[in-house]
Design a protein around this motif. Structure first.
Motif, PDB file in Angstrom:
ATOM      1  N   LEU B  70     -13.411 -17.287 -11.741  1.00 34.85           N
ATOM      2  CA  LEU B  70     -13.224 -17.621 -10.322  1.00 34.85           C
ATOM      3  C   LEU B  70     -11.771 -18.043 -10.062  1.00 34.85           C
ATOM      4  O   LEU B  70     -11.156 -17.628  -9.084  1.00 34.85           O
ATOM      5  N   GLY B  77      -6.172 -13.070  -5.807  1.00 32.93           N
ATOM      6  CA  GLY B  77      -6.215 -13.026  -4.337  1.00 32.93           C
ATOM      7  C   GLY B  77      -4.867 -13.391  -3.742  1.00 32.93           C
ATOM      8  O   GLY B  77      -4.374 -12.736  -2.825  1.00 32.93           O
ATOM      9  N   GLY B  78      -4.246 -14.427  -4.285  1.00 35.09           N
ATOM     10  CA  GLY B  78      -2.922 -14.848  -3.811  1.00 35.09           C
ATOM     11  C   GLY B  78      -1.898 -13.737  -3.981  1.00 35.09           C
ATOM     12  O   GLY B  78      -1.107 -13.441  -3.075  1.00 35.09           O
ATOM     13  N   TRP B  81      -2.508 -10.956  -1.507  1.00 36.26           N
ATOM     14  CA  TRP B  81      -2.019 -11.278  -0.154  1.00 36.26           C
ATOM     15  C   TRP B  81      -0.492 -11.165  -0.073  1.00 36.26           C
ATOM     16  O   TRP B  81       0.050 -10.743   0.945  1.00 36.26           O
ATOM     17  N   ILE B  84       0.151  -7.587   0.359  1.00 38.19           N
ATOM     18  CA  ILE B  84      -0.081  -7.159   1.753  1.00 38.19           C
ATOM     19  C   ILE B  84       1.158  -7.489   2.594  1.00 38.19           C
ATOM     20  O   ILE B  84       1.646  -6.659   3.365  1.00 38.19           O
ATOM     21  N   LEU B  85       1.668  -8.709   2.406  1.00 37.26           N
ATOM     22  CA  LEU B  85       2.850  -9.131   3.173  1.00 37.26           C
ATOM     23  C   LEU B  85       4.025  -8.186   2.920  1.00 37.26           C
ATOM     24  O   LEU B  85       4.672  -7.707   3.861  1.00 37.26           O
ATOM     25  N   LEU B  88       3.114  -4.170   4.072  1.00 38.82           N
ATOM     26  CA  LEU B  88       3.101  -3.881   5.515  1.00 38.82           C
ATOM     27  C   LEU B  88       4.457  -4.195   6.163  1.00 38.82           C
ATOM     28  O   LEU B  88       4.842  -3.551   7.135  1.00 38.82           O
ATOM     29  N   THR B  89       5.192  -5.171   5.598  1.00 35.38           N
ATOM     30  CA  THR B  89       6.546  -5.409   6.109  1.00 35.38           C
ATOM     31  C   THR B  89       7.433  -4.207   5.785  1.00 35.38           C
ATOM     32  O   THR B  89       8.256  -3.784   6.592  1.00 35.38           O
ATOM     33  N   THR B  91       6.500  -1.168   5.641  1.00 38.14           N
ATOM     34  CA  THR B  91       6.234  -0.022   6.532  1.00 38.14           C
ATOM     35  C   THR B  91       7.249  -0.016   7.671  1.00 38.14           C
ATOM     36  O   THR B  91       7.570   1.037   8.214  1.00 38.14           O
ATOM     37  N   ASP B  92       7.762  -1.203   7.998  1.00 34.95           N
ATOM     38  CA  ASP B  92       8.826  -1.278   8.998  1.00 34.95           C
ATOM     39  C   ASP B  92      10.180  -0.952   8.370  1.00 34.95           C
ATOM     40  O   ASP B  92      10.829   0.025   8.744  1.00 34.95           O
ATOM     41  N   PHE B  93      10.565  -1.738   7.366  1.00 38.22           N
ATOM     42  CA  PHE B  93      11.937  -1.613   6.847  1.00 38.22           C
ATOM     43  C   PHE B  93      12.202  -0.251   6.200  1.00 38.22           C
ATOM     44  O   PHE B  93      13.308   0.268   6.275  1.00 38.22           O
ATOM     45  N   THR B  95      10.891   2.616   7.022  1.00 36.41           N
ATOM     46  CA  THR B  95      10.815   3.785   7.914  1.00 36.41           C
ATOM     47  C   THR B  95      11.689   3.618   9.156  1.00 36.41           C
ATOM     48  O   THR B  95      11.710   4.503  10.005  1.00 36.41           O
ATOM     49  N   ARG B  96      12.386   2.497   9.244  1.00 38.00           N
ATOM     50  CA  ARG B  96      13.126   2.212  10.475  1.00 38.00           C
ATOM     51  C   ARG B  96      14.213   3.246  10.749  1.00 38.00           C
ATOM     52  O   ARG B  96      14.499   3.571  11.890  1.00 38.00           O
ATOM     53  N   ILE B  98      14.238   6.437  10.085  1.00 40.89           N
ATOM     54  CA  ILE B  98      13.822   7.839  10.215  1.00 40.89           C
ATOM     55  C   ILE B  98      14.105   8.377  11.612  1.00 40.89           C
ATOM     56  O   ILE B  98      14.638   9.474  11.778  1.00 40.89           O
ATOM     57  N   LEU B  99      13.763   7.599  12.630  1.00 37.58           N
ATOM     58  CA  LEU B  99      13.977   8.069  14.000  1.00 37.58           C
ATOM     59  C   LEU B  99      15.379   7.749  14.497  1.00 37.58           C
ATOM     60  O   LEU B  99      15.822   8.297  15.493  1.00 37.58           O
TER      61      LEU B  99
END
Lengths: 541, 104
Positions: B70, B77-78, B81, B84-85, B88-89, B91-93, B95-96, B98-99
């Motif tokens: 346990l 789990g920590g 997480w 995840i931080l 997903l952050t 996904t911004d930095f 690909t910023r 590209i456009l």
């Protein structure tokens, strides 16, 4: 008429006396009441700021306060309400009081840590209160960079330090709840016999423990940049201001679920009790709490669609945001299904539960508007957003809190509140709430930006309606304050189980003894087993 | 649920000293590498050393390697997480560009 107090029996309120017995208590019930006093103070402080905001918005001109003062008013309203009222509200007051009793435990796993949590909230609150009195803070509760790190001349560090300290209160409460649920359940209290209020608080605790440290780190980084000019968020020093928003919303979006998930737990208890039925799809409702806690961490970027965040990230966050609607909808549909063929009674807690379901649904559905990339660009930073989150945080979280306060007031104090006044105030709050915030949806859609106190004259009628609603709402909040205090002395003495409910908290006396139960309860029934209870009643009757 | 075996597996003082020395050496290496120009790899090396140090502290000083499942799940789990931080952050930095930025 003064009713004789139940003085003969010893309970947690009369077992010891004096200020010291409260300030050094390790009893989770007393600590819950310490929290109640603290957050009520901050509720009225936050309410005073809201009053000033609404009075200012009565007229299109900024003729009550300056722009700088207005910035401080909405910031301090939000800081008080979010960090020092809503986040601790249900977990720290009702959760503290009832979570151990509902699983048949004598206290939380770490009673001293529990008291420390309260002191941390008070110390954090003192720092923020000092900042408010010393001159206030004007960054918005979001503390966006570069304004908070470079340009604001207000009390940013003192306020942020207060939030930082209060965050540890939240983490420790969450930790305490998780360990208590894992280790202190009474014999027979299996995971799937736990009341849904306990499941909801467990899920909330996971968010508190996993999310709040990120807020703490973010505040430290803000401090390092503001004071020592480290290049973390400042592009001129190699930083990125949007990084602050990522870190801030990684906590602050799930924080919305810290506020609303416990309310959902309260609603499950109330709906079941006042329709005399087990919650429809118990396991789905239980797991939907955990699902909301997990999915809530995957959607923060929907606050940042116009921040300069990559469009591709926006698409990912938009897509993921829709998933949160699923477990939320499961709860709403299952509560509704629970009512079907139930033996429904309309006592005050039930009115609040109905209020919650309706208002949360409006808040949730308008959240879907905001999660849509195109629609969000139109309404970003408008009153549409303000209306949306107040439907969730006030219409949802606060309605649940008040429903819970009424539901458990007889257990907490041993006295009944006056039902007629309580129903009236529930109605006043519902009407006042909608009159305050529904016009704001329209204002926002028409283009009125949030955080401005000067606005075009054509928006005045809707703003006057909103301010009128806020006045009604304020009356609605003051009435319960008065009758709750009144009931402490004059209320009818409450029986152990005035609602005829099934939970363990109703199997002990009102108010409960110091160690909650005279002897450790053994759980032999599923949660909300009203069918068996009513069958027994028929047999006995 | 407390595991009675947890208390019996405390490491010796000698092993704690070794871990402490390893952490100090790793700190020295981090400082030394920071003075070399490795381009983008400066960050990679610094984060790698920091990750190893984090693992040493968690496994030995925090007794995770002797803990029950346990507790290990909580640690995992920590880390999940944190992933995840970062993911997903990024996904911004990531690909910023590209456009491109309008107007530039």
């Amino acid at each position: 008429m003064i009713t004789a107090a139940p003085q003969e029996r010893e309970h947690y309120l009369n077992a010891s006396h004096g200020l010291k017995s409260w300030l050094l208590t390790k009893d989770h019930k007393r600590i819950g009441l310490l929290y109640l006093a603290t957050i009520t103070l901050f509720f009225f402080i936050g309410g005073a700021f809201a009053t000033l905001i609404r009075v200012e918005l009565l007229t299109p001109q900024g003729n009550l306060v300056s722009s700088e003062t207005y910035n401080k008013l909405f910031t301090m309203h939000a800081v008080s309400m979010i960090f020092f009222f809503l986040i601790p509200s249900i977990p720290a007051v009702l959760g503290n009081f009832f979570l151990p009793i509902m699983i048949g435990a004598r206290d939380l796993a770490f009673p001293r840590l529990n008291l420390l949590s309260w002191y941390l909230l008070v110390i954090g609150g003192a720092f923020s209160l000092f900042a408010m009195i010393a001159g206030g803070v004007d960054t918005g509760w979001t503390f966006y960079t570069p304004y908070s790190t470079t340009y604001s001349n207000s009390w940013v560090i003192a306020t942020a330090l207060g939030i930082f300290i209060a965050g540890f209160s939240s983490i420790l409460t969450g930790l305490n709840f998780i360990v208590t649920v894992h280790t202190m359940r009474a014999p027979g209290m299996t995971w799937f016999r736990m009341p849904l209020f306990v499941w909801a608080n467990y899920a909330t605790s996971l968010i508190q423990v996993l999310g709040t440290p990120v807020l703490a780190v973010t505040i430290v980084l803000l401090f390092l940049e503001r004071v020592f000019h480290l290049g973390i968020f400042d592009p001129a020093r190699g930083g990125d201001p949007v990084l602050f928003q990522h870190l801030f919303w990684f906590y602050s979006h799930p924080a919305v679920y810290i506020m609303v998930l416990p309310s959902m737990g309260v609603v499950s208890e109330i709906i079941s009790t006042f329709s005399r039925k087990a919650i429809f799809g118990y396991a789905f409702v239980a797991f939907s709490s955990v699902a909301i806690a997990v999915l809530g961490f995957l959607v923060w970027g929907h606050h940042m669609f116009v921040s300069g965040q990559s469009l591709y990230a926006g698409m990912v966050f938009s897509f993921l945001s829709y998933f949160v609607a699923i477990p939320s909808a499961i709860k709403v549909f299952n509560w509704t299904a629970t009512l079907y063929k139930g033996s429904i009674s309309f006592q005050t807690p039930m009115l609040y539960a109905f209020g919650f379901i309706g208002l949360f649904t409006v808040g949730g559905l308008t959240g879907l508007f905001l999660a849509a990339l195109g629609m969000d660009i139109h309404v970003t930073d408008t009153y549409f957003v303000v209306a949306h989150f107040h439907y969730i945080m006030v219409g949802g979280a606060l309605m649940g809190y008040l429903g819970g306060m009424h539901f458990w007031w007889p257990k907490i104090t041993g006295r009944m509140y006056p039902e007629g006044w309580a129903k009236l105030s529930a109605l006043v709050i519902f009407l006042g709430f909608n009159l305050t915030f529904f016009p704001q949806f329209i204002l926002g859609y028409l283009g009125m930006p949030r955080r401005y106190h000067v606005y075009p004259a054509e928006f005045q009628v809707l703003n006057v309606l909103s301010t009128a609603g806020a006045s009604v709402l304020a009356v609605g909040y003051v009435i319960p304050m008065i009758y709750f205090i009144w009931s402490l002395r004059y209320g009818k003495v409450a029986s152990a189980n005035p609602w005829g409910a099934t939970g363990l908290e109703w199997k002990t006396s009102s108010p409960p003894p110091v160690h909650n139960f005279e002897e450790t309860p053994v759980v032999t029934h599923e949660a909300y087993d009203y069918a068996s209870l009513m069958a027994e009643e028929v047999e006995v009757g | 649920m407390s595991d009675p075996h947890e208390q019996t597996h405390i490491d010796s003082v000698g092993s704690y000293v070794k871990i402490l020395l390893a952490l100090l050496v790793a700190t020295g290496v981090t400082t030394a590498v920071a003075r070399l120009d490795l381009g983008a790899f400066n960050t990679v090396v610094a984060l790698s050393i920091a990750s190893v140090k984090m693992l040493l502290v968690a496994l030995f000083f925090m007794h995770i390697r002797h803990s029950n499942k346990l507790t290990k799940l909580v640690v995992a789990g920590g880390l999940l997480w944190l992933a995840i931080l970062l993911l997903l952050t990024m996904t911004d930095f990531a690909t910023r560009g590209i456009l491109g930025v309008p107007g530039k």
